[in-house]
Design a protein around this motif. Structure first.
Motif, PDB file in Angstrom:
ATOM      1  N   ASP A 174       0.802  -1.230   0.000  1.00  0.00           N
ATOM      2  CA  ASP A 174       0.000   0.000   0.000  1.00  0.00           C
ATOM      3  C   ASP A 174       0.836   1.282   0.000  1.00  0.00           C
ATOM      4  O   ASP A 174       0.499   2.236  -0.695  1.00  0.00           O
ATOM      5  CB  ASP A 174      -0.920   0.021   1.229  1.00  0.00           C
ATOM      6  N   GLY A 175       1.899   1.309   0.794  1.00  0.00           N
ATOM      7  CA  GLY A 175       2.670   2.539   0.964  1.00  0.00           C
ATOM      8  C   GLY A 175       3.269   3.099  -0.314  1.00  0.00           C
ATOM      9  O   GLY A 175       3.142   4.303  -0.581  1.00  0.00           O
ATOM     10  N   PRO A 176       3.910   2.267  -1.152  1.00  0.00           N
ATOM     11  CA  PRO A 176       4.518   2.824  -2.360  1.00  0.00           C
ATOM     12  C   PRO A 176       3.518   3.504  -3.296  1.00  0.00           C
ATOM     13  O   PRO A 176       3.769   4.613  -3.779  1.00  0.00           O
ATOM     14  CB  PRO A 176       5.166   1.600  -3.017  1.00  0.00           C
ATOM     15  N   LEU A 177       2.373   2.878  -3.541  1.00  0.00           N
ATOM     16  CA  LEU A 177       1.389   3.492  -4.442  1.00  0.00           C
ATOM     17  C   LEU A 177       0.803   4.750  -3.826  1.00  0.00           C
ATOM     18  O   LEU A 177       0.572   5.745  -4.527  1.00  0.00           O
ATOM     19  CB  LEU A 177       0.288   2.486  -4.791  1.00  0.00           C
ATOM     20  N   ARG A 178       0.558   4.737  -2.521  1.00  0.00           N
ATOM     21  CA  ARG A 178       0.062   5.955  -1.869  1.00  0.00           C
ATOM     22  C   ARG A 178       1.021   7.114  -2.092  1.00  0.00           C
ATOM     23  O   ARG A 178       0.608   8.230  -2.422  1.00  0.00           O
ATOM     24  CB  ARG A 178      -0.130   5.733  -0.359  1.00  0.00           C
ATOM     25  N   LEU A 179       2.337   6.849  -1.928  1.00  0.00           N
ATOM     26  CA  LEU A 179       3.323   7.920  -2.098  1.00  0.00           C
ATOM     27  C   LEU A 179       3.375   8.401  -3.537  1.00  0.00           C
ATOM     28  O   LEU A 179       3.497   9.605  -3.801  1.00  0.00           O
ATOM     29  CB  LEU A 179       4.698   7.455  -1.630  1.00  0.00           C
ATOM     30  N   TRP A 180       3.284   7.484  -4.509  1.00  0.00           N
ATOM     31  CA  TRP A 180       3.322   7.878  -5.918  1.00  0.00           C
ATOM     32  C   TRP A 180       2.145   8.796  -6.240  1.00  0.00           C
ATOM     33  O   TRP A 180       2.292   9.820  -6.888  1.00  0.00           O
ATOM     34  CB  TRP A 180       3.309   6.661  -6.830  1.00  0.00           C
ATOM     35  N   ARG A 181       0.962   8.393  -5.777  1.00  0.00           N
ATOM     36  CA  ARG A 181      -0.230   9.197  -6.048  1.00  0.00           C
ATOM     37  C   ARG A 181      -0.165  10.545  -5.351  1.00  0.00           C
ATOM     38  O   ARG A 181      -0.520  11.578  -5.927  1.00  0.00           O
ATOM     39  CB  ARG A 181      -1.478   8.423  -5.625  1.00  0.00           C
ATOM     40  N   LEU A 182       0.271  10.531  -4.108  1.00  0.00           N
ATOM     41  CA  LEU A 182       0.400  11.781  -3.351  1.00  0.00           C
ATOM     42  C   LEU A 182       1.372  12.728  -4.047  1.00  0.00           C
ATOM     43  O   LEU A 182       1.089  13.918  -4.224  1.00  0.00           O
ATOM     44  CB  LEU A 182       0.853  11.467  -1.925  1.00  0.00           C
ATOM     45  N   ALA A 183       2.527  12.211  -4.449  1.00  0.00           N
ATOM     46  CA  ALA A 183       3.536  13.052  -5.099  1.00  0.00           C
ATOM     47  C   ALA A 183       3.014  13.603  -6.419  1.00  0.00           C
ATOM     48  O   ALA A 183       3.216  14.787  -6.738  1.00  0.00           O
ATOM     49  CB  ALA A 183       4.825  12.259  -5.316  1.00  0.00           C
ATOM     50  N   ALA A 184       2.340  12.764  -7.216  1.00  0.00           N
ATOM     51  CA  ALA A 184       1.793  13.237  -8.484  1.00  0.00           C
ATOM     52  C   ALA A 184       0.750  14.324  -8.259  1.00  0.00           C
ATOM     53  O   ALA A 184       0.729  15.338  -8.975  1.00  0.00           O
ATOM     54  CB  ALA A 184       1.187  12.066  -9.258  1.00  0.00           C
ATOM     55  N   GLN A 185      -0.080  14.150  -7.254  1.00  0.00           N
ATOM     56  CA  GLN A 185      -1.138  15.131  -6.965  1.00  0.00           C
ATOM     57  C   GLN A 185      -0.565  16.459  -6.493  1.00  0.00           C
ATOM     58  O   GLN A 185      -1.068  17.527  -6.853  1.00  0.00           O
ATOM     59  CB  GLN A 185      -2.082  14.554  -5.899  1.00  0.00           C
ATOM     60  N   ARG A 186       0.510  16.410  -5.729  1.00  0.00           N
ATOM     61  CA  ARG A 186       1.078  17.627  -5.147  1.00  0.00           C
ATOM     62  C   ARG A 186       2.236  18.207  -5.952  1.00  0.00           C
ATOM     63  O   ARG A 186       2.834  19.202  -5.546  1.00  0.00           O
ATOM     64  CB  ARG A 186       1.546  17.347  -3.714  1.00  0.00           C
ATOM     65  N   GLY A 187       2.588  17.579  -7.079  1.00  0.00           N
ATOM     66  CA  GLY A 187       3.680  18.086  -7.888  1.00  0.00           C
ATOM     67  C   GLY A 187       5.040  17.917  -7.235  1.00  0.00           C
ATOM     68  O   GLY A 187       5.900  18.795  -7.314  1.00  0.00           O
TER      69      GLY A 187
END
Length: 198
Positions: A174-187
Motif C-alpha cells: 500500500d505505501g509505495p502506491l500511496r506515495l506515488w499518487r500523493l507526489a503526483a497530486q502535489r507536484g
C-alpha cells in the motif's frame, strides 16, 4: 548478530530532489550496473512467479556498498545524512512511507509478493530511485498497473507478503502506491532508498 533494515519512499519538491541527485543517482546506477546484480535480476525474472522467496532477490536487495553509502555516509566529508536530511525533515508528515524490519528486508517481501512482472514496472533499482515531479507523473500509470490489484490478485499478494504489520502501519503493498499518487497530486518528486540501518 541480526540486522535491521529500512525501506523508505519520501516525497519532496524538485529543488530538494536536485540537491539529492548528484549524491544518490550515481550510487543507484552503480548498483544497477553491477554484472552480478544484472545476472541475478535476469534469473529471477526468468523464473516467473516462484513459489518460494528467491535467494536471487534477497541477494539483490541486500545490495552492495554503493547505495548503502546513502545511509552510512558519503565520501569526501559530505555532511549529508539520509536519517536527518531526508527521513527526519520536520514537515515530512504524510509524505513518507517507512518500513523498518528486524532480521528481514521489506523490499524482498515486496518483490516476492508482487512478482517479477509487476516489480519490473517500478522505476529505479530494487527499491532505490530518485525521481523529479515530472518523472513521478510519467511513471504513475505503470506503477498503478504494478500495484493495483483485483480481489483475487490482492489476496495472493497478501499471502506472499510474509511481513507482519502492527495496527496503523502501512504494508509494502500500500505505501509505495500511496506515495506515488500523493507526489503526483502535489507536484513532488520521490526518493526511494533501501538500506541496512544497523
Amino acid at each position: 548478530m541480526g540486522i535491521t533494515t529500512a525501506w523508505s519512499i519520501s516525497a519532496h519538491d524538485d529543488l530538494f530532489i536536485a540537491e539529492l541527485a548528484p549524491r544518490c543517482l550515481p550510487l543507484i546506477e552503480a548498483e544497477r550496473n553491477e554484472p552480478l546484480a544484472r545476472d541475478r535480476w535476469a534469473r529471477w525474472t526468468a523464473e516467473g512467479m516462484p513459489a518460494q522467496p528467491s535467494e536471487d532477490v534477497l541477494d539483490l536487495v541486500r545490495g552492495g556498498e554503493h547505495v548503502q553509502r546513502m545511509y552510512d555516509g558519503l565520501p569526501g566529508g559530505d555532511p549529508f545524512s539520509m536519517l536527518d536530511d531526508v527521513w527526519g525533515q520536520e514537515d515530512i508528515g504524510d509524505r513518507i512511507f517507512l518500513s523498518v524490519r528486524s532480521k528481514d528486508w521489506a523490499v524482498w517481501s515486496f518483490f516476492h509478493a508482487v512478482g517479477p512482472d509487476r516489480a519490473a514496472l517500478i522505476p529505479g533499482w530494487c527499491g532505490n530511485f530518485l525521481l523529479t515531479s515530472a518523472e513521478v507523473r510519467d511513471t504513475l500509470p505503470e506503477v498503478e498497473r504494478a500495484l493495483t490489484f483485483g480481489p483475487v490478485d490482492r489476496a495472493v499478494a497478501e499471502r506472499r507478503d510474509w511481513l507482519e504489520y502492527p495496527d496503523g502501519e502501512e504494508s509494502v503493498l500500500d505505501g509505495p502506491l500511496r506515495l506515488w499518487r500523493l507526489a503526483a497530486q502535489r507536484g513532488l518528486g520521490l526518493c526511494g532508498v533501501s538500506v541496512v540501518i544497523w
